[in-house]
Design an enzyme around this catalytic site. Structure first.
Site, PDB file in Angstrom:
ATOM      1  N   GLY A   1      45.873  40.113  40.965  1.00  0.00           N
ATOM      2  CA  GLY A   1      45.018  38.933  40.895  1.00  0.00           C
ATOM      3  C   GLY A   1      43.601  39.234  41.339  1.00  0.00           C
ATOM      4  O   GLY A   1      42.625  38.718  40.760  1.00  0.00           O
TER       5      GLY A   1
ATOM      6  N   CYS B   1      47.002  39.130  46.552  1.00  0.00           N
ATOM      7  CA  CYS B   1      47.557  39.487  45.245  1.00  0.00           C
ATOM      8  C   CYS B   1      46.668  40.575  44.664  1.00  0.00           C
ATOM      9  O   CYS B   1      45.504  40.307  44.317  1.00  0.00           O
ATOM     10  CB  CYS B   1      47.613  38.271  44.321  1.00  0.00           C
ATOM     11  SG  CYS B   1      48.174  38.655  42.643  1.00  0.00           S
TER      12      CYS B   1
ATOM     13  N   CYS C   1      52.079  44.593  40.248  1.00  0.00           N
ATOM     14  CA  CYS C   1      51.804  44.096  41.598  1.00  0.00           C
ATOM     15  C   CYS C   1      51.000  45.160  42.323  1.00  0.00           C
ATOM     16  O   CYS C   1      51.543  46.198  42.707  1.00  0.00           O
ATOM     17  CB  CYS C   1      53.092  43.783  42.362  1.00  0.00           C
ATOM     18  SG  CYS C   1      52.776  43.263  44.066  1.00  0.00           S
TER      19      CYS C   1
ATOM     20  N   HIS D   1      46.451  36.413  34.017  1.00  0.00           N
ATOM     21  CA  HIS D   1      45.696  35.812  35.116  1.00  0.00           C
ATOM     22  C   HIS D   1      44.649  34.838  34.586  1.00  0.00           C
ATOM     23  O   HIS D   1      43.919  35.158  33.639  1.00  0.00           O
ATOM     24  CB  HIS D   1      44.983  36.887  35.936  1.00  0.00           C
ATOM     25  CG  HIS D   1      45.906  37.795  36.672  1.00  0.00           C
ATOM     26  ND1 HIS D   1      46.357  37.538  37.954  1.00  0.00           N
ATOM     27  CD2 HIS D   1      46.488  38.959  36.304  1.00  0.00           C
ATOM     28  CE1 HIS D   1      47.168  38.511  38.333  1.00  0.00           C
ATOM     29  NE2 HIS D   1      47.263  39.382  37.349  1.00  0.00           N
TER      30      HIS D   1
ATOM     31  N   GLU E   1      50.540  32.483  42.707  1.00  0.00           N
ATOM     32  CA  GLU E   1      51.296  33.398  41.848  1.00  0.00           C
ATOM     33  C   GLU E   1      52.470  32.702  41.181  1.00  0.00           C
ATOM     34  O   GLU E   1      53.124  31.843  41.772  1.00  0.00           O
ATOM     35  CB  GLU E   1      51.821  34.583  42.669  1.00  0.00           C
ATOM     36  CG  GLU E   1      50.734  35.504  43.210  1.00  0.00           C
ATOM     37  CD  GLU E   1      51.315  36.792  43.744  1.00  0.00           C
ATOM     38  OE1 GLU E   1      52.123  37.424  43.023  1.00  0.00           O
ATOM     39  OE2 GLU E   1      50.981  37.169  44.877  1.00  0.00           O
TER      40      GLU E   1
END
Length: 280
Positions: free
Chosen positions: A223, A220, A75, A162, A211
């Site tokens: 991301g 994100c 994260c 992803h 997510e």
């Protein structure tokens, strides 16, 4: 159970942070559900736990729990908040920290302007490393969704899997429909974070991310790194670009070398501190 917490956010992607460097903290699904609940708990996208170093080569361990109780390996917005938390709580005075998640080793760097740069590691494009159930690496993959529609996407691993979908306008992208359908597709054995990217020019793009375990969030970090890396692989963005998410803007850097890391720079903000009493 009674413990201290800090509420933080990175571009609106918000977190409850707990220090487990002195007292162990092992939350179960019920506690995580209450902590993340915005009406009956504190409210957040994810719970972050700061652990003692798991080895001599790192400064801290770093656990990330989703709102549904699952634990994930990466994260980026949380990593920036973690760096700010460690500094503000006197856990370390180092300007650079090395922290280990369940799937990645991250380097966090405090900047003079208060922002934090995170070395997010090198992007992974090989399907087995993402993981993606595809026979070979490709620039684009196609998936037939459960509602009969087809979606084309790129894919990268940034500690988490992803999928990246290019759209003409992120404001009109069908995030709420496509996101959960692609997450449920058998191509993704561990589910997936789904990014929708709009290219503005070679140094600017817009992004929304759905997510796994949380739904759409304001930002994100992993991301953004994955979307940037995929867009770079597609030849659409330069080595340094700004990605605007609903919660704010991140600066991404990557030279395109598969062995080199993606660098992500952005803010981290402390909102409030408190104590939480839990009697399940």
């Amino acid at each position: 159970m009674d413990f201290a917490f800090t509420k933080m956010h990175g571009l609106g992607n918000d977190f409850v942070v707990v220090d487990a460097t002195r007292t162990p903290f092992e939350p179960d699904a019920a506690l995580l559900s209450r902590l993340t609940d915005r009406r009956f708990g504190i409210g957040c996208d994810q719970v972050l736990v700061v652990d003692p170093p798991p080895g001599a080569d790192v400064d801290f361990g770093y656990r990330i729990y989703n709102a549904d109780g699952s634990q994930v390996g990466q994260c980026g917005n949380g990593a920036r908040c973690l760096a700010r938390y460690i500094a503000e709580h006197g856990l370390s005075s180092k300007p650079r920290l090395r922290v280990r998640t369940r799937s990645a080793l991250l380097e966090l760097r405090q900047q003079p302007d208060g922002q934090v740069t995170v070395d997010m590691g090198a992007p992974r494009f090989e399907p087995a490393a993402i993981p993606l159930a595809a026979p070979a690496r490709a620039d684009h993959y196609d998936a037939l969704l459960a509602d009969g529609s087809t979606v084309r996407f790129g894919a990268a691993g940034m500690g988490n899997p992803h999928a990246v979908i290019r759209v003409d306008d992120v404001d009109r992208a069908e995030v709420a429909r496509i996101g959960p359908l692609l997450q449920q597709h058998p191509l993704w054995p561990e589910s997936v974070n789904v990014g929708f990217i709009q290219i503005i020019d070679r140094r600017h793009a817009r992004l929304r991310v759905y997510e796994r375990g949380s739904g759409e969030t304001l930002a994100c970090g992993s991301g953004a790194c994955a979307a940037f890396a995929v867009a770079r692989a597609w030849g659409l963005l330069d080595a340094r670009a700004e990605l605007a998410l609903p919660g704010g803007t991140l600066i991404l850097e990557w030279d395109g070398d598969a062995q080199h890391p993606v660098l992500m720079t952005g803010p981290a903000t402390t909102v409030f501190e408190g104590r939480f009493e839990w009697a399940n």
